[in-house]
Design a protein around this motif. Structure first.
Motif, PDB file in Angstrom:
ATOM      1  N   ASP A  32      47.505 -28.810   9.330  1.00 54.57           N
ATOM      2  CA  ASP A  32      46.410 -29.762   9.401  1.00 54.57           C
ATOM      3  C   ASP A  32      45.069 -29.126   9.030  1.00 54.57           C
ATOM      4  OD1 ASP A  32      45.326 -32.425  10.407  1.00 54.57           O
ATOM      5  OD2 ASP A  32      44.245 -30.999  11.689  1.00 54.57           O
ATOM      6  N   GLU A  33      44.295 -29.831   8.229  1.00 52.20           N
ATOM      7  CA  GLU A  33      42.986 -29.357   7.770  1.00 52.20           C
ATOM      8  C   GLU A  33      42.036 -29.074   8.929  1.00 52.20           C
ATOM      9  OE1 GLU A  33      40.034 -28.135   5.195  1.00 52.20           O
ATOM     10  OE2 GLU A  33      42.106 -28.620   4.670  1.00 52.20           O
ATOM     11  N   GLN A  93      40.234 -25.547   9.691  1.00 53.05           N
ATOM     12  CA  GLN A  93      38.773 -25.403   9.799  1.00 53.05           C
ATOM     13  C   GLN A  93      38.368 -24.788  11.131  1.00 53.05           C
ATOM     14  OE1 GLN A  93      37.061 -29.256   9.105  1.00 53.05           O
ATOM     15  NE2 GLN A  93      37.573 -29.240   6.930  1.00 53.05           N
ATOM     16  N   GLN A 108      42.536 -21.604   1.809  1.00 52.40           N
ATOM     17  CA  GLN A 108      42.243 -23.000   1.474  1.00 52.40           C
ATOM     18  C   GLN A 108      43.305 -23.966   2.002  1.00 52.40           C
ATOM     19  OE1 GLN A 108      39.191 -23.641  -0.149  1.00 52.40           O
ATOM     20  NE2 GLN A 108      39.054 -21.495   0.444  1.00 52.40           N
ATOM     21  N   GLU A 109      44.554 -23.565   1.940  1.00 54.25           N
ATOM     22  CA  GLU A 109      45.665 -24.379   2.419  1.00 54.25           C
ATOM     23  C   GLU A 109      46.703 -23.452   3.023  1.00 54.25           C
ATOM     24  OE1 GLU A 109      47.346 -26.721  -0.740  1.00 54.25           O
ATOM     25  OE2 GLU A 109      45.523 -27.863  -1.039  1.00 54.25           O
TER      26      GLU A 109
END
Length: 141
Positions: free
Chosen positions: A21-22, A26, A41-42
């Motif tokens: 999950d982003e 973060q 980034q991912e």
């Protein structure tokens, strides 16, 4: 038992893995934000059948996390024109933090079952150490 870790860049079929999950990404990488050093980034998770005997991970499986990184500029030195050991270590740290946060969030590893995600974030910088890191960088021509 001593373990040797090897990193190898290889193509990944993203559809084969669950994207982390982003928001978790973060939050976990927020300590790097003020330095402009968020390289991961991912990230994707998967479980792979273990090749080791007596694995202590979930039901004899290895927890595999893969990441995609982008380094527009180094956070510590002028452009050297090549990927170097410090960037590798930062990438490794970020992927490891995200892997642990995901494991705590989803209760994926029995060895971390007592660690909540909130407790992980409280301990993230002060209680997690890389005690050994071996790698080899080779110049490509």
């Amino acid at each position: 038992m001593e373990r040797t870790w090897k990193a190898k860049v290889m193509p990944v079929q993203k559809e084969d893995f669950e994207r982390i999950d982003e928001l978790l990404l973060q939050r976990t990488l927020s300590p790097y934000a003020s330095k402009g050093a968020i390289y991961l980034q991912e990230a994707y998770i998967d479980f792979k059948i273990s090749d080791t005997v007596g694995s202590t991970l979930r039901e004899d499986k290895d927890y595999v996390v893969r990441g995609e990184f982008s380094i527009s500029e180094s956070c510590y030195i002028d452009d050297t024109g090549h990927f170097n050991a410090v960037e590798f270590n930062i990438c490794y740290n970020q992927l490891m933090y995200v892997a642990l946060a995901q494991a705590c969030s989803k209760h994926l590893l029995s060895s971390l079952k007592e660690l909540t995600l909130d407790n992980f974030y409280r301990k993230q910088l002060s209680n997690i150490y890389i005690t050994r890191l071996d790698f080899f960088l080779e110049k490509s021509y």
